[in-house]
Design a protein around this motif. Structure first.
Motif, mmCIF file in Angstrom:
data_model
loop_
_atom_site.group_PDB
_atom_site.id
_atom_site.type_symbol
_atom_site.label_atom_id
_atom_site.label_comp_id
_atom_site.label_asym_id
_atom_site.label_seq_id
_atom_site.Cartn_x
_atom_site.Cartn_y
_atom_site.Cartn_z
ATOM 1 N N ASN A 392 90.601 21.376 -37.047
ATOM 2 C CA ASN A 392 89.851 21.717 -35.847
ATOM 3 C C ASN A 392 89.899 23.202 -35.544
ATOM 4 O OD1 ASN A 392 88.314 20.000 -34.264
ATOM 5 N ND2 ASN A 392 90.105 18.709 -33.957
ATOM 6 N N VAL A 393 88.783 23.718 -35.052
ATOM 7 C CA VAL A 393 88.745 25.142 -34.746
ATOM 8 C C VAL A 393 89.047 25.358 -33.270
ATOM 9 C CG1 VAL A 393 87.265 27.159 -34.622
ATOM 10 C CG2 VAL A 393 87.195 25.684 -36.610
ATOM 11 N N LEU A 394 89.918 26.290 -33.039
ATOM 12 C CA LEU A 394 90.354 26.628 -31.695
ATOM 13 C C LEU A 394 89.227 27.301 -30.908
ATOM 14 C CD1 LEU A 394 93.273 26.221 -30.921
ATOM 15 C CD2 LEU A 394 93.692 28.618 -31.408
ATOM 16 N N TYR A 395 89.137 26.980 -29.638
ATOM 17 C CA TYR A 395 88.097 27.600 -28.824
ATOM 18 C C TYR A 395 88.159 29.128 -28.866
ATOM 19 C CZ TYR A 395 85.536 29.368 -24.868
ATOM 20 O OH TYR A 395 84.676 30.102 -24.088
ATOM 21 N N SER A 396 89.353 29.684 -28.694
ATOM 22 C CA SER A 396 89.445 31.148 -28.579
ATOM 23 C C SER A 396 88.982 31.856 -29.858
ATOM 24 C CB SER A 396 90.859 31.571 -28.213
ATOM 25 O OG SER A 396 91.787 30.919 -29.034
ATOM 26 N N ASP A 397 89.319 31.291 -31.020
ATOM 27 C CA ASP A 397 88.856 31.885 -32.284
ATOM 28 C C ASP A 397 87.346 31.753 -32.402
ATOM 29 O OD1 ASP A 397 91.423 32.403 -32.935
ATOM 30 O OD2 ASP A 397 91.679 30.655 -34.240
ATOM 31 N N PHE A 398 86.897 30.565 -32.063
ATOM 32 C CA PHE A 398 85.480 30.245 -32.133
ATOM 33 C C PHE A 398 84.681 31.201 -31.248
ATOM 34 C CE2 PHE A 398 81.982 27.498 -30.479
ATOM 35 C CZ PHE A 398 81.350 27.244 -31.681
ATOM 36 N N LYS A 399 85.150 31.350 -30.021
ATOM 37 C CA LYS A 399 84.452 32.212 -29.067
ATOM 38 C C LYS A 399 84.376 33.647 -29.589
ATOM 39 C CE LYS A 399 85.215 34.557 -24.730
ATOM 40 N NZ LYS A 399 86.132 34.728 -23.588
ATOM 41 N N LYS A 400 85.499 34.132 -30.080
ATOM 42 C CA LYS A 400 85.545 35.508 -30.569
ATOM 43 C C LYS A 400 84.464 35.713 -31.632
ATOM 44 C CE LYS A 400 89.999 36.958 -30.753
ATOM 45 N NZ LYS A 400 91.181 36.793 -31.598
ATOM 46 N N GLU A 401 84.420 34.765 -32.532
ATOM 47 C CA GLU A 401 83.494 34.883 -33.650
ATOM 48 C C GLU A 401 82.025 34.839 -33.185
ATOM 49 O OE1 GLU A 401 84.973 32.637 -36.933
ATOM 50 O OE2 GLU A 401 83.083 32.773 -38.013
ATOM 51 N N ILE A 402 81.743 33.928 -32.278
ATOM 52 C CA ILE A 402 80.356 33.778 -31.824
ATOM 53 C C ILE A 402 79.944 34.984 -30.969
ATOM 54 C CG2 ILE A 402 78.733 32.301 -30.572
ATOM 55 C CD1 ILE A 402 79.930 31.004 -33.043
ATOM 56 N N VAL A 403 80.820 35.438 -30.104
ATOM 57 C CA VAL A 403 80.490 36.579 -29.254
ATOM 58 C C VAL A 403 80.232 37.815 -30.129
ATOM 59 C CG1 VAL A 403 81.368 38.174 -27.494
ATOM 60 C CG2 VAL A 403 81.700 35.727 -27.217
ATOM 61 N N GLU A 404 81.075 37.959 -31.139
ATOM 62 C CA GLU A 404 80.922 39.082 -32.069
ATOM 63 C C GLU A 404 79.544 39.040 -32.724
ATOM 64 O OE1 GLU A 404 81.578 42.256 -32.974
ATOM 65 O OE2 GLU A 404 83.176 41.485 -31.688
ATOM 66 N N TYR A 405 79.193 37.866 -33.147
ATOM 67 C CA TYR A 405 77.927 37.666 -33.837
ATOM 68 C C TYR A 405 76.752 37.927 -32.887
ATOM 69 C CZ TYR A 405 74.946 35.558 -37.411
ATOM 70 O OH TYR A 405 74.010 35.334 -38.371
ATOM 71 N N ALA A 406 76.895 37.470 -31.649
ATOM 72 C CA ALA A 406 75.847 37.682 -30.653
ATOM 73 C C ALA A 406 75.719 39.179 -30.365
ATOM 74 C CB ALA A 406 76.175 36.930 -29.364
ATOM 75 N N ARG A 407 76.850 39.860 -30.317
ATOM 76 C CA ARG A 407 76.839 41.288 -30.034
ATOM 77 C C ARG A 407 76.066 42.047 -31.125
ATOM 78 N NH1 ARG A 407 81.189 43.636 -27.342
ATOM 79 N NH2 ARG A 407 82.447 41.935 -28.135
#
Ligand code: ARG
Length: 575
Positions: A392-407
């Motif tokens: 399972n992927v942790l929310y905090s890691d997941f968020k970091k990655e997606i926000v980075e990508y959105a940025r």
């Protein structure tokens, strides 16, 4: 507009408004009108064939067209109604995105998210959290008062594992209010226990001590780390535009759970079997209730063998099941609920059926007010995202990655944003992408979350909707037209957009009735597509219709914003 048609038919054929409303359809082709009424069901009543009935009705209605209807025709067994497009347009401009509160005035509890303490908040939790928040907003939109409830596992074996592992291997580390650190300890515990099964005995002892509450030092550590976990979760809830009015905890229903199980034995509903307390639900005659209506994807739940439900372990400790029996009752003691919705993953379908059945056997009257909104699993394309917590992927890691990508996507499109502005916008886009990609799917479907797909600015994605909104918003902001609002001959793309805006309330009602936010998500996408088609084919600025078209852009903007709001998704004024 549908109401006009429904009223007209109901009066003429002597049916209830509600029944007619369910029958009226939106025809597949535009030349079949805007609404159609099938006459098959009237054959018996009028002792005639449906085609003849449709013809007679159409002719009758045509003689005296009500305001808002421009023509009535028949086609096979259907009566087709054509609405007056100018009146439609006026209505849309006046009331876009409005839900005429039907003042249902019910008290509804939505229990959702239910992340446990001492564990990870993982990607799957995002789906349940998003669905729950959306259902809560829908219920409110119809004038109900909603209690958002969380129910968190703050006791039990997972807590014992965490505390054991921390005490034994991590004691030197200071306690941190950080989801990823907390989850890390838990994962370490699992790893060590898998390597050496004998260690489980040490964990069992801690579990037992925590249960009895006799070890002061353990109690203290539990309290402290529990608080840390809960505070860390609040940070996530804020990201996800949600929050709770009421927190229930497994620890608070644990003792009562034991008592409830014993009472059930006394009543002869449960029994003690090899030391454990169980309810045998396997041989019950299931002619009674069907609680499976909301269980998407499992149409045969009704005939399901509910098996044996274990309430207490042989050492007397209460299981999840016993606690849920108490929780259900507690909810109604705390609030006079008209409805209680459980937003719980479909992996627990059987558990929910066992719970409802047991409550029914106990004679718990409110069982009919309980509903289970099941939802499917989230998967990630394997190998595409890092995972420190096993599968399972942790929310905090997941968020970091997606926000980075959105940025990244954002900085390719706009330049000159301050760092703060860029951060803020990236988060809104990331959350929209995540939530929308999870909410747009049928509730029962397993979702494979693909960040590239979810973050595209075109297609059926959150960013596309935000972008459509921002575009409409900037038009409305920049153009201050002095031209009068004249409704001239409407173009096809205008009519389509008007009709779509007009169906907003109906879609939301349907979504609420079926506890299905996906209907609103799909609506928001189609609405945006129609807006973009309109915007391409109908010039706004400088046209003769400028005044009207600007108002139409605004009506779209309001309706899309409202739709996204019901999904718990924030918008951006510029993008
Ligand atoms: N905390 C539970 C879990 O992680 C979910 C709770 C669902 N709600 C309930 N009333 N059983 O599995």
């Amino acid at each position: 507009m549908k109401d006009i048609v429904v009223k007209l038919i109901a009066k003429e054929v002597g049916l209830k408004m509600g029944d007619v409303e369910n029958l009226v359809e939106i025809p597949p082709k535009e030349d079949m009108g805007d609404f159609a009424f099938p006459c098959f069901g009237l054959a018996k009543k009028f002792k005639s064939n449906p085609m003849k009935i449709a013809e007679d009705l159409a002719k009758k209605f045509r003689k005296e067209l009500p305001k808002g209807i421009s023509n009535v025709d028949f086609n096979g067994a259907y009566v087709n109604f054509f609405i007056d497009k100018k009146i439609l347009a006026k209505g849309v401009l006046a009331g876009a995105g409005v839900i005429e509160k039907k003042a249902r005035g019910e008290k509804i509890m939505v229990e959702f998210s239910q992340a446990n303490t001492h564990k990870a908040f993982h990607v799957g939790h995002i789906r349940g959290t998003s669905v729950g928040e959306s259902l809560a907003r829908m219920a409110e939109a119809f004038g109900n008062s909603v209690i958002r409830a969380n129910y968190q596992g703050d006791t039990g074996m997972h807590v014992a594992k965490w505390i054991w592992c921390y005490n034994k291997y991590h004691k030197k580390e200071s306690l941190k209010k950080d989801e990823s650190w907390i989850a890390g300890i838990y994962v370490d515990a699992i790893k060590r226990l898998t390597k050496n099964e004998k260690l489980q005995e040490e964990v069992n002892e801690i579990n037992w001590k925590l249960d009895s509450g006799e070890d002061e030092a353990l109690n203290k550590l539990w309290k402290e780390t529990r608080k840390l976990s809960l505070d860390a979760l609040e940070i996530i809830y804020k990201d996800l535009n949600t929050g709770f009015d009421k927190y229930y905890f497994e620890s608070e229903v644990e003792q009562e759970g034991k008592k409830a199980a014993k009472d059930l034995v006394k009543k002869g509903i449960a029994k003690v079997d090899e030391g454990a307390t169980i309810i045998d639900l396997s041989r019950r005659d299931d002619s009674s209730k069907d609680y499976s209506a909301e269980h998407s994807g499992e149409p045969n739940d009704k005939d399901k063998n509910l098996g044996v439900w274990v309430l207490l372990r042989s050492d007397g400790t209460a299981l999840y099941s016993a606690k849920d029996i108490v929780l259900a009752q507690k909810k109604f003691e705390d609030y006079k609920l008209d409805k209680g919705i459980y937003v719980v993953a479909d992996a627990q379908n059987l558990h929910m059926l066992q719970l409802f059945k047991t409550l029914e056997l106990m004679g718990f009257k409110n069982v009919d007010k309980l509903k289970h909104r099941a939802y499917g699993l989230i998967r990630l394309p394997t190998g595409k995202m890092s995972s420190r917590t096993g599968d399972n992927v942790l929310y905090s890691d997941f968020k970091k990655e997606i926000v980075e990508y959105a940025r990244k996507g954002l900085s390719e499109r706009v330049s000159g944003l301050s760092k703060n502005e860029l951060d803020a916008r990236s988060l809104v886009i990331a959350v929209a992408a995540i939530k929308y990609s999870m909410l747009k799917q049928d509730m029962g479907k397993t979702i494979v979350f693909d960040k590239k797909e979810a973050l595209r600015f075109e297609g059926d994605t959150g960013p596309y909707l935000l972008y459509s909104y921002a575009r409409a918003s900037s038009i409305v902001r920049k153009v201050k037209s002095k031209k009068a609002v004249k409704i001239l001959d409407l173009k096809d793309s205008e009519v389509r957009l008007l009709k779509k805006i007009n169906s907003f309330e109906e879609i939301v009602a349907k979504a609420y009735e079926n506890l299905a936010p996906n209907l609103i998500a799909n609506y928001a996408f189609e609405l945006s597509q129609m807006f973009n088609e309109f915007y391409h084919s109908c010039p706004v600025l400088g046209s003769e219709e400028e005044g009207f078209r600007l108002k139409l852009v605004d009506a779209f903007r309001i309706t899309l914003k409202k739709s996204l709001d019901l999904l718990g998704i924030d918008v951006l004024e510029s993008m």
